[in-house]
Design a protein around this motif. Structure first.
Motif, PDB file in Angstrom:
ATOM      1  N   VAL A   8       4.114   9.219  26.517  1.00 55.78           N
ATOM      2  CA  VAL A   8       2.805   9.407  25.903  1.00 55.78           C
ATOM      3  C   VAL A   8       2.441   8.225  24.808  1.00 55.78           C
ATOM      4  CG1 VAL A   8       2.819  11.939  26.134  1.00 55.78           C
ATOM      5  CG2 VAL A   8       4.111  11.062  24.583  1.00 55.78           C
ATOM      6  N   ALA A   9       1.223   7.608  24.888  1.00 52.93           N
ATOM      7  CA  ALA A   9       0.960   6.390  23.996  1.00 52.93           C
ATOM      8  C   ALA A   9      -0.433   6.675  23.729  1.00 52.93           C
ATOM      9  CB  ALA A   9       0.945   5.100  25.055  1.00 52.93           C
ATOM     10  N   ALA A  10      -0.889   7.916  23.593  1.00 52.89           N
ATOM     11  CA  ALA A  10      -2.426   8.110  23.303  1.00 52.89           C
ATOM     12  C   ALA A  10      -2.521   8.296  21.639  1.00 52.89           C
ATOM     13  CB  ALA A  10      -3.050   9.194  23.919  1.00 52.89           C
ATOM     14  N   GLY A  11      -1.376   8.192  20.821  1.00 46.63           N
ATOM     15  CA  GLY A  11      -1.372   8.329  19.347  1.00 46.63           C
ATOM     16  C   GLY A  11      -2.152   7.094  18.814  1.00 46.63           C
ATOM     17  N   SER A  12      -2.736   7.511  17.551  1.00 43.85           N
ATOM     18  CA  SER A  12      -3.531   6.310  16.862  1.00 43.85           C
ATOM     19  C   SER A  12      -2.722   5.265  16.028  1.00 43.85           C
ATOM     20  CB  SER A  12      -4.476   7.233  15.947  1.00 43.85           C
ATOM     21  OG  SER A  12      -3.838   7.878  14.963  1.00 43.85           O
ATOM     22  N   PRO A  21      -4.096   0.763  18.252  1.00 43.31           N
ATOM     23  CA  PRO A  21      -3.172   1.850  18.666  1.00 43.31           C
ATOM     24  C   PRO A  21      -1.765   1.326  18.588  1.00 43.31           C
ATOM     25  CG  PRO A  21      -4.957   1.306  20.225  1.00 43.31           C
ATOM     26  CD  PRO A  21      -5.149   0.492  19.037  1.00 43.31           C
ATOM     27  N   LYS A  22      -0.732   2.406  18.182  1.00 49.17           N
ATOM     28  CA  LYS A  22       0.533   2.144  17.796  1.00 49.17           C
ATOM     29  C   LYS A  22       1.071   1.066  19.060  1.00 49.17           C
ATOM     30  CE  LYS A  22       3.216   5.149  16.594  1.00 49.17           C
ATOM     31  NZ  LYS A  22       4.438   6.307  16.057  1.00 49.17           N
ATOM     32  N   ALA A  23       0.649   1.856  20.278  1.00 50.82           N
ATOM     33  CA  ALA A  23       1.316   1.023  21.507  1.00 50.82           C
ATOM     34  C   ALA A  23       1.031  -0.125  21.686  1.00 50.82           C
ATOM     35  CB  ALA A  23       1.109   1.935  22.853  1.00 50.82           C
ATOM     36  N   ASP A  89      -1.548  17.950  24.451  1.00 50.91           N
ATOM     37  CA  ASP A  89      -2.471  17.738  25.463  1.00 50.91           C
ATOM     38  C   ASP A  89      -2.292  16.326  26.046  1.00 50.91           C
ATOM     39  OD1 ASP A  89      -4.194  19.893  24.466  1.00 50.91           O
ATOM     40  OD2 ASP A  89      -5.128  18.488  22.761  1.00 50.91           O
ATOM     41  N   SER A  90      -1.853  15.157  25.572  1.00 51.40           N
ATOM     42  CA  SER A  90      -1.718  14.133  26.115  1.00 51.40           C
ATOM     43  C   SER A  90      -0.516  14.566  27.333  1.00 51.40           C
ATOM     44  CB  SER A  90      -1.038  13.080  25.393  1.00 51.40           C
ATOM     45  OG  SER A  90      -2.056  12.867  24.409  1.00 51.40           O
ATOM     46  N   VAL A  91       0.738  15.226  27.139  1.00 50.72           N
ATOM     47  CA  VAL A  91       1.609  15.558  27.993  1.00 50.72           C
ATOM     48  C   VAL A  91       0.958  16.214  29.236  1.00 50.72           C
ATOM     49  CG1 VAL A  91       3.965  16.758  28.478  1.00 50.72           C
ATOM     50  CG2 VAL A  91       3.373  15.711  26.303  1.00 50.72           C
ATOM     51  N   HIS A 108       8.592  10.984  27.359  1.00 51.36           N
ATOM     52  CA  HIS A 108       9.215   9.895  26.318  1.00 51.36           C
ATOM     53  C   HIS A 108       8.251   9.523  25.417  1.00 51.36           C
ATOM     54  CE1 HIS A 108      12.051   7.107  24.862  1.00 51.36           C
ATOM     55  NE2 HIS A 108      11.569   5.920  25.654  1.00 51.36           N
ATOM     56  N   ASP A 109       8.290   9.178  24.205  1.00 50.82           N
ATOM     57  CA  ASP A 109       7.497   8.521  23.208  1.00 50.82           C
ATOM     58  C   ASP A 109       7.431   7.201  23.491  1.00 50.82           C
ATOM     59  OD1 ASP A 109       6.941  11.010  21.980  1.00 50.82           O
ATOM     60  OD2 ASP A 109       8.655  10.763  20.469  1.00 50.82           O
ATOM     61  N   ALA A 110       6.018   6.676  23.602  1.00 56.37           N
ATOM     62  CA  ALA A 110       5.927   5.207  23.686  1.00 56.37           C
ATOM     63  C   ALA A 110       6.519   4.659  22.346  1.00 56.37           C
ATOM     64  CB  ALA A 110       4.422   4.704  23.847  1.00 56.37           C
ATOM     65  N   ALA A 111       6.557   5.218  21.215  1.00 57.30           N
ATOM     66  CA  ALA A 111       6.907   4.865  20.033  1.00 57.30           C
ATOM     67  C   ALA A 111       8.269   4.739  19.838  1.00 57.30           C
ATOM     68  CB  ALA A 111       6.355   5.628  19.048  1.00 57.30           C
ATOM     69  N   ARG A 112       9.002   4.921  21.220  1.00 58.13           N
ATOM     70  CA  ARG A 112      10.509   4.624  20.876  1.00 58.13           C
ATOM     71  C   ARG A 112      10.849   3.415  21.916  1.00 58.13           C
ATOM     72  NH1 ARG A 112      12.754   9.351  18.334  1.00 58.13           N
ATOM     73  NH2 ARG A 112      11.525  10.790  18.223  1.00 58.13           N
TER      74      ARG A 112
HETATM   75  O1  C5P Z   1       2.405  11.104  16.183  1.00 57.62           O
HETATM   76  P1  C5P Z   1       3.960  11.235  16.560  1.00 57.62           P
HETATM   77  O2  C5P Z   1       4.574   9.829  15.997  1.00 57.62           O
HETATM   78  O3  C5P Z   1       4.555  12.241  16.710  1.00 57.62           O
HETATM   79  O4  C5P Z   1       3.504  10.773  18.245  1.00 57.62           O
HETATM   80  C1  C5P Z   1       4.667  10.677  19.115  1.00 57.62           C
HETATM   81  C2  C5P Z   1       4.189  10.055  20.553  1.00 57.62           C
HETATM   82  O5  C5P Z   1       3.156  10.891  21.012  1.00 57.62           O
HETATM   83  C3  C5P Z   1       3.656   8.589  20.026  1.00 57.62           C
HETATM   84  O6  C5P Z   1       3.902   7.821  21.233  1.00 57.62           O
HETATM   85  C4  C5P Z   1       2.042   8.991  20.331  1.00 57.62           C
HETATM   86  O7  C5P Z   1       1.451   7.734  21.063  1.00 57.62           O
HETATM   87  C5  C5P Z   1       2.058  10.087  21.140  1.00 57.62           C
HETATM   88  N1  C5P Z   1       0.685  10.843  21.098  1.00 57.62           N
HETATM   89  C6  C5P Z   1      -0.160  10.952  22.390  1.00 57.62           C
HETATM   90  N2  C5P Z   1      -1.050  11.776  21.936  1.00 57.62           N
HETATM   91  C7  C5P Z   1      -1.703  12.305  20.777  1.00 57.62           C
HETATM   92  C8  C5P Z   1      -0.829  12.027  19.645  1.00 57.62           C
HETATM   93  C9  C5P Z   1       0.441  11.416  19.787  1.00 57.62           C
HETATM   94  O8  C5P Z   1       0.377  10.618  23.364  1.00 57.62           O
HETATM   95  N3  C5P Z   1      -2.806  12.839  20.857  1.00 57.62           N
END
Ligand code: C5P
Length: 246
Positions: A8-12, A21-23, A89-91, A108-112
């Motif tokens: 999941v890499a859809a976080g801001s 985007p963090k990723a 929602d992303s999952v 898995h979190d992209a953020a790891r």
């Molecule tokens: O916000 P948080 O740090 O908990 O996000 C964990 C992971 O979920 C991140 O890798 C982020 O990209 C992902 N994420 C996502 N869709 C969102 C919010 C978070 O894929 N709407």
């Protein structure tokens, strides 16, 4: 069982303050997501990597395409889907794009970006031993308390007041990849899709959805290196880890 890793890499990523985007944030010269993709592919467990990217994204999608080309025809399928407003929602979007017959899913979190291969393997082995859900976790070092906003006269003293203290020995800080029997995870996400917005807003991982089905969630050791990159300090920490490995 045929295995997929959902990333999941859809976080801001606004907390990193890059305006990206963090990723996409650079870590040791490469975007965060590239480290995570290499780690997930390098574990050698999956036949499919499914990456959820922000709506309207082009850069992360391109990065996944380039990575797939780098891998060549090695039998690892890379799929990109548009993520949603919340992590859950992303999952869900990613689960809808899994290859038919997928038996195990690791989310898995992209953020790891620095999760060691060992962690992927510990999770996968517990699934092979029959777990329907397994999470990697670490003991916590801080004492964890619950709090509530203060009201009335107390509000003039401080904004919050303690409502309870958890027993630290029993607490774990939970990481990813979280592993699941695919059918169990799909069912858990279908149920949660019907939750009230307030309840849905409190979803912070996938395991809690499986817990709510009454299914046991097993715990294996995580790793210090599997920390989530959230703040600028975490990025420095990640750079230091990479530099130390040479
Ligand atoms: O916000 P948080 O740090 O908990 O996000 C964990 C992971 O979920 C991140 O890798 C982020 O990209 C992902 N994420 C996502 N869709 C969102 C919010 C978070 O894929 N709407």
């Amino acid at each position: 069982a045929p295995t997929a890793v959902v990333i999941v890499a859809a976080g801001s990523g606004t907390r990193l303050g890059y305006g990206l985007p963090k990723a996409l944030v650079p870590l040791a010269g490469a975007p965060l997501l590239l480290h995570t993709l290499r780690g997930a592919a390098g574990a050698g467990l999956a036949q499919q990597l499914c990456v959820a990217v922000p709506a309207g994204d082009t850069e992360l999608t391109e990065l996944c395409r380039t990575f797939a080309e780098e891998l060549g025809e090695g039998g690892l399928q890379i799929t990109v889907v548009e993520g949603g407003a919340t992590r859950a929602d992303s999952v869900r979007a990613a689960l809808a794009a899994l290859a038919p017959g997928t038996g195990h899913v690791l989310v898995h979190d992209a953020a790891r970006p620095l999760t060691p291969s060992d962690v992927f393997h510990r999770v996968a082995e517990a699934l092979d031993r029959g777990a329907a859900a397994v999470i990697p976790a670490m003991p916590v070092v801080d004492t964890i308390k619950s709090t509530a906003p203060t009201e009335g006269d107390a509000a003039a003293i401080a904004a919050e007041v303690v409502t309870g203290t958890a027993v630290r020995e029993q607490l774990r800080a939970v990481q990813t990849p979280q592993g699941f029997d695919a059918a169990t995870l799909l069912r858990a996400h279908e149920v949660a899709a019907g939750w009230e917005p307030e309840q849905a807003a409190a979803i912070t991982d996938d395991a809690m959805l499986v817990e709510s089905l009454g299914t046991p969630v097993y715990v294996v050791p995580g790793d210090l290196q599997s920390f989530k990159v959230t703040t600028p300090m975490d990025l420095h920490f990640a750079e230091t880890f990479i530099a130390a490995q040479g």
